[in-house]
Design an enzyme around this catalytic site. Structure first.
Site, PDB file in Angstrom:
ATOM      1  N   SER A  38       0.856  -1.453  -0.111  1.00  0.00           N
ATOM      2  CA  SER A  38      -0.107   0.100  -0.382  1.00  0.00           C
ATOM      3  C   SER A  38       0.712   1.491   0.437  1.00  0.00           C
ATOM      4  CB  SER A  38      -0.704  -0.278   0.983  1.00  0.00           C
ATOM      5  OG  SER A  38      -1.642  -1.321   1.360  1.00  0.00           O
ATOM      6  N   GLY A  89      -6.113  -4.009  -7.756  1.00  0.00           N
ATOM      7  CA  GLY A  89      -7.412  -2.439  -6.742  1.00  0.00           C
ATOM      8  C   GLY A  89      -6.853  -1.301  -6.063  1.00  0.00           C
ATOM      9  N   ARG A 123     -14.695  -6.991 -10.111  1.00  0.00           N
ATOM     10  CA  ARG A 123     -14.313  -5.682  -8.570  1.00  0.00           C
ATOM     11  C   ARG A 123     -15.443  -5.132  -9.120  1.00  0.00           C
ATOM     12  NH1 ARG A 123      -9.052  -6.105  -5.820  1.00  0.00           N
ATOM     13  NH2 ARG A 123     -10.490  -5.734  -3.773  1.00  0.00           N
ATOM     14  N   ASP A 143      -6.779  -8.003   5.360  1.00  0.00           N
ATOM     15  CA  ASP A 143      -6.128  -8.561   4.451  1.00  0.00           C
ATOM     16  C   ASP A 143      -5.727 -10.014   4.938  1.00  0.00           C
ATOM     17  OD1 ASP A 143      -5.973  -6.987   1.644  1.00  0.00           O
ATOM     18  OD2 ASP A 143      -4.954  -5.401   1.804  1.00  0.00           O
ATOM     19  N   LYS A 161     -12.807  -8.515  -2.519  1.00  0.00           N
ATOM     20  CA  LYS A 161     -11.305  -9.111  -2.599  1.00  0.00           C
ATOM     21  C   LYS A 161     -10.840  -9.499  -4.276  1.00  0.00           C
ATOM     22  CE  LYS A 161     -10.961  -6.558   0.455  1.00  0.00           C
ATOM     23  NZ  LYS A 161      -9.806  -5.022   0.528  1.00  0.00           N
TER      24      LYS A 161
END
Ligand code: S3P
Length: 425
Positions: free
Chosen positions: A13, A84, A112, A305, A332
């Site tokens: 991230s 994503g 998604r 996650d 997810k």
């Protein structure tokens, strides 16, 4: 058994955001210890296609950008693969730039939900069209001339929050996002390093339009979501004592630590420090007798996650564990409630499935069936979770492990490096 210490894969991230913000800032930024998993490479390729120069050196990215005003229209479709985070954050950025872009992804990403970002971005003035009435990729974005909005998100999602805030950097006036529970806050922590003011209060975050970003030197900590597999591995493998070094322990991400401790894990944070605005620590963890746990409410976004890895711990805990309020797991990389339970079923673990979670009946004495075949289902975190069962039953096979390259290239080798005599115990 697992013994010794390892550095864990860098944070996915944080790396995405560092690549994005550096690509928007005019000048040269240096990102030390970036993750170069497939998802982050998708982010690099998007900006390279728009005229940013990105050089990969040993454990470093050098990003030389003409600044967001000078970014060019990509001459082809932007393919974000499995990512994503790239998709949703780039939808926000591309909405604010006077460019036309077409976005797609792999067969998982194309299933998604995107309306959660497309709808508020349209309200800001972005012209976005997408498959299935605006819900799914591929999407076409014609960006520019946005107005700030006050967005109340229905989901606790850092991707939604970040997408709207990033569009807000290019909009007229103030853009505010409120979320039902606080999601990971890497965007809010990192933007000020690039010279962008962010106002925060509780679950509200605001930015002002007309922002200018300046280049930075940034260091990325290890990813707690990758460390999660090693934490669980050490907890469930008798005789283990492991130190995982340099792990990001941002409080919006440490649900896994709280929950494992609640389950009885012997786990300590050492050498706590702050690196580029992010809390970092070394984590010591030993084999532990685990007991069942219930996970729900505001804890969910803090470990969303890590739930597939926690399901492995639950399978070896005394008693019945539950996960509730986790319907986000359904959207997810795969439906992680279904894929987690499919692998548990193949191992004969007793479970119940709920729309928003599951229950798992654990057994500390569990004997895993020899030769069972599990599957990643094309989802990196499902594959790595399934792989952990091999620590206790080496004849288990996991199909489709190539997808771990999305977030943790070299996962199996790193785990192997902690196994005594290099052999599966
Ligand atoms: C991420 C946010 C989370 C997480 C994903 C990475 C991010 O998704 O599951 O792996 O970097 O912002 P949501 O925002 O959809 O919860």
């Amino acid at each position: 058994m697992l013994n010794g210490s390892v550095d864990i894969a860098p944070d996915k991230s944080i790396t995405h955001r560092a690549i994005m913000f550096s690509s928007l800032a005019r000048g040269t930024s240096h990102i030390v210890n970036p993750l170069l998993g497939e998802d982050n490479i998708s982010t690099c390729q998007a900006f390279e296609a728009m005229g940013v120069e990105i050089t990969r050196e040993e454990r470093k990215l050098i990003i030389n950008s003409p600044g967001f005003e000078q970014l060019q229209e990509a001459s082809d479709v932007l393919d974000f693969g499995n990512s994503g985070t790239t998709t949703r954050l780039m939808l926000g950025i591309l909405s604010g730039l006077p460019l036309f872009s077409i976005i797609t992804g792999d067969r998982y990403l194309r299933q998604r939900p995107m309306l959660r970002v497309i709808e508020p971005l349209r309200r800001m003035g972005a012209r976005i069209d997408a498959r299935s009435g605006g819900k799914l990729l591929p999407a076409a974005v014609r960006g520019g001339a946005l107005n700030g909005i006050d967005h109340r998100s229905q989901v606790a999602s850092a991707q939604v929050k970040s997408a709207i805030l990033l569009a807000g950097l290019f909009a007229n006036g103030t853009t505010t996002v409120q979320e039902p529970e606080l999601s990971r806050d890497h965007t809010e922590r990192m933007l000020p390093f690039y010279g962008v003011k962010v106002q925060r209060e509780d679950r509200w975050t605001s930015v002002q339009g007309g922002a200018q970003l300046h280049p930075v030197d940034m260091t990325v900590p290890g990813d707690i979501s990758s460390a999660a597999f090693f934490l669980v591995a050490a907890c469930v493998t008798p005789g283990s004592a492991v130190t995982i070094c340099n792990v990001g322990v941002n409080p919006t991400r440490t649900g896994i630590i709280d929950v494992l401790q609640q389950m009885g894990a012997k786990l300590e944070l050492r050498n706590q420090r702050t690196v580029c605005g992010e809390p970092v620590a070394d984590i010591e963890v030993c084999h532990s007798s685990l007991s069942a746990v219930d996970i729900y409410g505001s804890t969910i976004p803090r470990l969303i996650d890590e739930i597939p890895a926690l399901a492995v711990a639950m399978a070896f805990a005394e008693g019945k564990s539950t996960v509730k309020d986790g319907s986000e797991l359904r959207v997810k990389e795969t439906d992680r409630i279904a894929t987690t339970l499919a692998n548990l079923k193949a191992l004969g673990v007793e479970y119940s499935e709920y729309e928003d979670g599951f229950a798992i009946t654990g057994d500390p004495e569990r004997k895993l069936p020899a030769g069972a075949v599990l599957d990643s289902y094309g989802d990196h975190r499902i594959g790595m979770s399934a792989w952990l069962f091999r620590l206790l039953q080496p004849t288990i096979e996991v199909e489709g492990m190539e997808c771990v390259a999305v977030s943790f290239p070299g996962f199996q080798q790193k785990l192997q490096s902690l196994q005594s005599n290099g052999a599966l115990s």
